[in-house]
Design an enzyme around this catalytic site. Sequence first.
Site, PDB file in Angstrom:
ATOM      1  CB  SER A 102      -0.920   0.003   1.218  1.00  0.00           C
ATOM      2  OG  SER A 102      -1.658   1.206   1.212  1.00  0.00           O
TER       3      SER A 102
ATOM      4  CG  HIS B 199      -3.933  -1.355  -1.965  1.00  0.00           C
ATOM      5  ND1 HIS B 199      -5.040  -2.012  -2.461  1.00  0.00           N
ATOM      6  CD2 HIS B 199      -4.382  -0.574  -0.950  1.00  0.00           C
ATOM      7  CE1 HIS B 199      -6.108  -1.649  -1.786  1.00  0.00           C
ATOM      8  NE2 HIS B 199      -5.741  -0.772  -0.854  1.00  0.00           N
TER       9      HIS B 199
ATOM     10  CG  ASP C  76      -5.331   2.703   0.480  1.00  0.00           C
ATOM     11  OD1 ASP C  76      -6.242   1.944   0.137  1.00  0.00           O
ATOM     12  OD2 ASP C  76      -4.361   2.345   1.180  1.00  0.00           O
TER      13      ASP C  76
ATOM     14  CG  MET D  89      -8.333   7.514   2.174  1.00  0.00           C
ATOM     15  SD  MET D  89      -7.476   7.498   3.763  1.00  0.00           S
ATOM     16  CE  MET D  89      -6.798   5.834   3.729  1.00  0.00           C
TER      17      MET D  89
ATOM     18  CG  HIS E  92      -9.406   0.688  -1.333  1.00  0.00           C
ATOM     19  ND1 HIS E  92      -8.925   0.443  -0.064  1.00  0.00           N
ATOM     20  CD2 HIS E  92     -10.766   0.697  -1.211  1.00  0.00           C
ATOM     21  CE1 HIS E  92      -9.943   0.329   0.783  1.00  0.00           C
ATOM     22  NE2 HIS E  92     -11.065   0.489   0.108  1.00  0.00           N
TER      23      HIS E  92
ATOM     24  CG  MET F 109     -11.453   3.812   1.319  1.00  0.00           C
ATOM     25  SD  MET F 109      -9.985   3.636   2.333  1.00  0.00           S
ATOM     26  CE  MET F 109      -8.754   3.721   1.043  1.00  0.00           C
TER      27      MET F 109
ATOM     28  CG  MET G  63     -12.459  -2.219   3.949  1.00  0.00           C
ATOM     29  SD  MET G  63     -10.892  -1.918   3.107  1.00  0.00           S
ATOM     30  CE  MET G  63      -9.921  -1.179   4.431  1.00  0.00           C
TER      31      MET G  63
ATOM     32  N   GLY H 180      -9.488   4.221   6.448  1.00  0.00           N
ATOM     33  CA  GLY H 180      -9.123   5.606   6.716  1.00  0.00           C
ATOM     34  C   GLY H 180      -7.664   5.796   7.091  1.00  0.00           C
ATOM     35  CG  PHE H 181      -6.541   6.492   9.932  1.00  0.00           C
ATOM     36  CD1 PHE H 181      -5.971   7.755   9.828  1.00  0.00           C
ATOM     37  CD2 PHE H 181      -7.889   6.387  10.246  1.00  0.00           C
ATOM     38  CE1 PHE H 181      -6.741   8.895  10.048  1.00  0.00           C
ATOM     39  CE2 PHE H 181      -8.661   7.530  10.471  1.00  0.00           C
ATOM     40  CZ  PHE H 181      -8.082   8.782  10.375  1.00  0.00           C
TER      41      PHE H 181
ATOM     42  N   GLY I 120      -1.730   1.183   9.465  1.00  0.00           N
ATOM     43  CA  GLY I 120      -1.157   0.873  10.765  1.00  0.00           C
ATOM     44  C   GLY I 120      -2.138   0.486  11.852  1.00  0.00           C
TER      45      GLY I 120
ATOM     46  CG  ASP J 170      -6.923  -2.561   2.301  1.00  0.00           C
ATOM     47  OD1 ASP J 170      -5.820  -2.405   2.852  1.00  0.00           O
ATOM     48  OD2 ASP J 170      -7.508  -1.665   1.653  1.00  0.00           O
TER      49      ASP J 170
ATOM     50  CB  SER K  36       2.281  -0.155   8.740  1.00  0.00           C
ATOM     51  OG  SER K  36       1.238  -1.034   9.044  1.00  0.00           O
TER      52      SER K  36
HETATM   53  C1  DX5 Z   1      -6.910   1.639   5.014  1.00  0.00           C
HETATM   54  C2  DX5 Z   1      -6.355   1.380   3.638  1.00  0.00           C
HETATM   55  C3  DX5 Z   1      -5.299   0.350   3.619  1.00  0.00           C
HETATM   56  C4  DX5 Z   1      -4.037   0.706   4.361  1.00  0.00           C
HETATM   57  C5  DX5 Z   1      -3.472  -0.567   4.915  1.00  0.00           C
HETATM   58  O1  DX5 Z   1      -8.007   2.482   4.921  1.00  0.00           O
HETATM   59  O2  DX5 Z   1      -7.378   0.970   2.766  1.00  0.00           O
HETATM   60  O3  DX5 Z   1      -4.989  -0.026   2.284  1.00  0.00           O
HETATM   61  O4  DX5 Z   1      -3.080   1.346   3.550  1.00  0.00           O
HETATM   62  O5  DX5 Z   1      -2.436  -0.257   5.772  1.00  0.00           O
HETATM   63  P1  DX5 Z   1      -1.853  -1.334   6.806  1.00  0.00           P
HETATM   64  O6  DX5 Z   1      -1.330  -2.482   5.990  1.00  0.00           O
HETATM   65  O7  DX5 Z   1      -0.764  -0.541   7.488  1.00  0.00           O
HETATM   66  O8  DX5 Z   1      -2.971  -1.725   7.724  1.00  0.00           O
HETATM   67 ZN    ZN Z   2      -6.847   0.071   0.754  1.00  0.00          ZN
END
Ligand code: DX5
Ligand code: ZN
Length: 218
Positions: free
Chosen positions: A8, A33, A35, A37, A66, A68, A137, A142-143, A145, A175, A198
């Site tokens: 990601s 990947h 993201d 948002m 992806h 969001m 999910m 949203g985040f 880690g 994810d 992460s």
């Molecule tokens: C979260 C994202 C993920 C995120 C995953 O909203 O869709 O793709 O980057 O990060 P880790 O692998 O750190 O959980």
């Molecule tokens: Zn994602």
Amino acid sequence: MSHLIAPSVLSADFNNLQRDAEMINNSQADWFHVDVMDGVFVPNISFGFPVIKALNKVATKPLDVHLMIVRPELYVNQFRDVGAAVLTVHHEASPHLHRTIQAIKSAEMKAGVALNPHTPVSVLEEVIADIDLVTLMSVNPGFGGQKFIENTFKKIADLVVLKNKYNQSLEIEIDGGVTLDNYEKLVQTGATVLVAGSTVFNSSNPTDTIKALKSDVA
Ligand code: DX5
Ligand code: ZN
């Protein structure tokens, strides 16, 4: 069947995005990947078209985008134009999901649908034959880690039942919170694509971490 790894980009170093993209190019990763948002569907804002376009100039592997965002149907062709190969929209953001899926396929991308942790996989029964990928999910979006939600294993098992019934080539993507400790069990349960942010970018050797996540699972 070997599973795919999609690092990601959200966890990459944006001051060194080209360097991190080249690391992914030269690793055993399969997809990028990406993201997106919007600060409305999720309580965070990441990046949009100019950054994806720049990434696509360097990336030699498919961009797995992806979304969001609310009203994803408005931007299907723009994401295709900046290089998306897979375009995933959230079920929760799509009152006309069937139409949006058709638009993604007409734009010659693979079509994905993402489900938040609270959404059962049964909502996909009527569209699952039409799509290429489901993103489960395993954190609240949203985040990066965040901690993996264990109920995801049950959802994978439920989705495998639908996959066997309606669409045997469906990719099941996980994810959020994927680590070296849980990746094997995820693949054993039925995951075919693992997103890792992460775990890859916070490790001392991201290339080796991707290789470890890509290891064959018995
Ligand atoms: C979260 C994202 C993920 C995120 C995953 O909203 O869709 O793709 O980057 O990060 P880790 O692998 O750190 O959980
Ligand atoms: Zn994602």
